[in-house]
Design a protein around this motif. Sequence first.
Motif, PDB file in Angstrom:
ATOM      1  N   GLY A  31       0.788  -1.226   0.000  1.00  0.00           N
ATOM      2  CA  GLY A  31       0.000   0.000   0.000  1.00  0.00           C
ATOM      3  C   GLY A  31       0.816   1.269   0.000  1.00  0.00           C
ATOM      4  O   GLY A  31       0.357   2.305  -0.500  1.00  0.00           O
ATOM      5  N   GLY A  32       2.037   1.236   0.560  1.00  0.00           N
ATOM      6  CA  GLY A  32       2.863   2.432   0.590  1.00  0.00           C
ATOM      7  C   GLY A  32       3.783   2.572  -0.599  1.00  0.00           C
ATOM      8  O   GLY A  32       4.560   3.519  -0.673  1.00  0.00           O
ATOM      9  N   ASP A  33       3.722   1.629  -1.533  1.00  0.00           N
ATOM     10  CA  ASP A  33       4.574   1.643  -2.726  1.00  0.00           C
ATOM     11  C   ASP A  33       3.831   2.373  -3.838  1.00  0.00           C
ATOM     12  O   ASP A  33       2.758   1.952  -4.272  1.00  0.00           O
ATOM     13  N   PHE A  34       4.405   3.469  -4.305  1.00  0.00           N
ATOM     14  CA  PHE A  34       3.765   4.319  -5.315  1.00  0.00           C
ATOM     15  C   PHE A  34       3.274   3.507  -6.521  1.00  0.00           C
ATOM     16  O   PHE A  34       2.217   3.789  -7.080  1.00  0.00           O
ATOM     17  N   TYR A  35       4.028   2.501  -6.900  1.00  0.00           N
ATOM     18  CA  TYR A  35       3.715   1.728  -8.102  1.00  0.00           C
ATOM     19  C   TYR A  35       2.728   0.586  -7.829  1.00  0.00           C
ATOM     20  O   TYR A  35       1.796   0.373  -8.599  1.00  0.00           O
ATOM     21  N   THR A  36       2.943  -0.150  -6.764  1.00  0.00           N
ATOM     22  CA  THR A  36       2.154  -1.370  -6.524  1.00  0.00           C
ATOM     23  C   THR A  36       1.044  -1.180  -5.498  1.00  0.00           C
ATOM     24  O   THR A  36       0.457  -2.156  -5.028  1.00  0.00           O
ATOM     25  N   SER A  37       0.717   0.061  -5.166  1.00  0.00           N
ATOM     26  CA  SER A  37      -0.282   0.330  -4.122  1.00  0.00           C
ATOM     27  C   SER A  37      -1.641  -0.329  -4.343  1.00  0.00           C
ATOM     28  O   SER A  37      -2.318  -0.659  -3.365  1.00  0.00           O
ATOM     29  N   PRO A  38      -2.091  -0.581  -5.595  1.00  0.00           N
ATOM     30  CA  PRO A  38      -3.378  -1.279  -5.755  1.00  0.00           C
ATOM     31  C   PRO A  38      -3.362  -2.706  -5.226  1.00  0.00           C
ATOM     32  O   PRO A  38      -4.413  -3.345  -5.133  1.00  0.00           O
ATOM     33  N   GLY A  39      -2.183  -3.219  -4.854  1.00  0.00           N
ATOM     34  CA  GLY A  39      -2.098  -4.554  -4.291  1.00  0.00           C
ATOM     35  C   GLY A  39      -2.659  -4.654  -2.888  1.00  0.00           C
ATOM     36  O   GLY A  39      -2.893  -5.761  -2.400  1.00  0.00           O
TER      37      GLY A  39
END
Length: 380
Positions: free
Chosen positions: A291-299
């Motif tokens: 959730g805190g990763d700009f790229y993978t936040s939809p995970g």
Amino acid sequence: MLLWTTAFLASLVAAQAYPPDVVDQLAAASLTKVKEWLAKNPQGNCTLETAVRRKEWMDLTLAQRKEYTNAVLCLMSKPALTSSAAPGAKSRFDDYIVVHVQQTPRNHGSTFFLPWHRYYVWHYEQALRNECGYKGYQPYWNWDRYHKDPANSPLFDGSEGSMGGNGAKANYNGIMIPGAPRPYDRIPPADGGGCVTTGPFKNMTVNLGPIAPILQLTRNPRADGLGYNPRCLRRDINKNSAAVTSAKDVYDVITKNNDAHWFQTVMEGQFPQGKWGIHAGGHYTVGGDPGGDFYTSPGDPAFWLHHTMIDRVWWIWQIQNLEKRLKEVSHTRTMSNFPPSANGTLDDLSGLGVLAPDVEVRELMSTMGGLMGKFCYIYE
């Protein structure tokens, strides 16, 4: 009769717990503007009476919330469509992360930020309904309801009717905000950061990333983050981040920015001025991985409630002046204009990679008749 009574009582309880805030009141008062616009610009079968009504998480009954999380788990159980391009993608849920990773540099800090995410959330909603039998619609997360203590809110308390609990306590240094001045360059850690062990997503496996992690994690085997890297869902539900998502913050974004450029700029955040914005505030309320990763936040499944709220805020802003704001886009075609690019227009194309075709941005501007009539929804 019993089912109706149960639903009615649940709505009364929610209404008592969460009286309308100033943003809710503005949205309700503005529906007359939608009605007037539709009278002048009829949208076929899409009317206020036929429009889907997206609701806040706690305005759903317990049964409806469980139906939603079960549908998300169902999507996680179905095989991916993107595995040839992304070996780490193992499910239909992962497909949406792949698309977000691939298109992040185009769809943030650019013309496409708001219309693309509107398309993205709607398509995810359709997948839940068409592939997993979900009967409801995509709920949103009204940040103000929980912003004072999000970790102990019914959204994140780890109960069966929540979106899962906080992560276990872990040691990390908080979230760095590149380009922000001190003390705004770091969001202090809260009481989580470890694996989520309660609620509907306690056994969830995160497969993709990290790309821009805020925690110490095993690196992805591929430079693009799309390799297989299985691990637990981690969260740090953080009231320091949530502090910038009050109803007043949202109301000010809507009412104090009269053009699309400043509305989107203030919403996304003005980091050099130490202003995180409601967009970043909501993301980092969840934090963790992914959730805190700009790229993978939809995970993190909470992403979808957050970005549905972003769409709701845009919708409320638009309906204050529909004639003007349904045609108004801003920013350039690249993130923060890097590399430099021309200003975007309504004629530009925006799509969801292998999931959905490119369409003109103009088709993504209206929730009432957009996408060739497929968009027909409002927010309650």
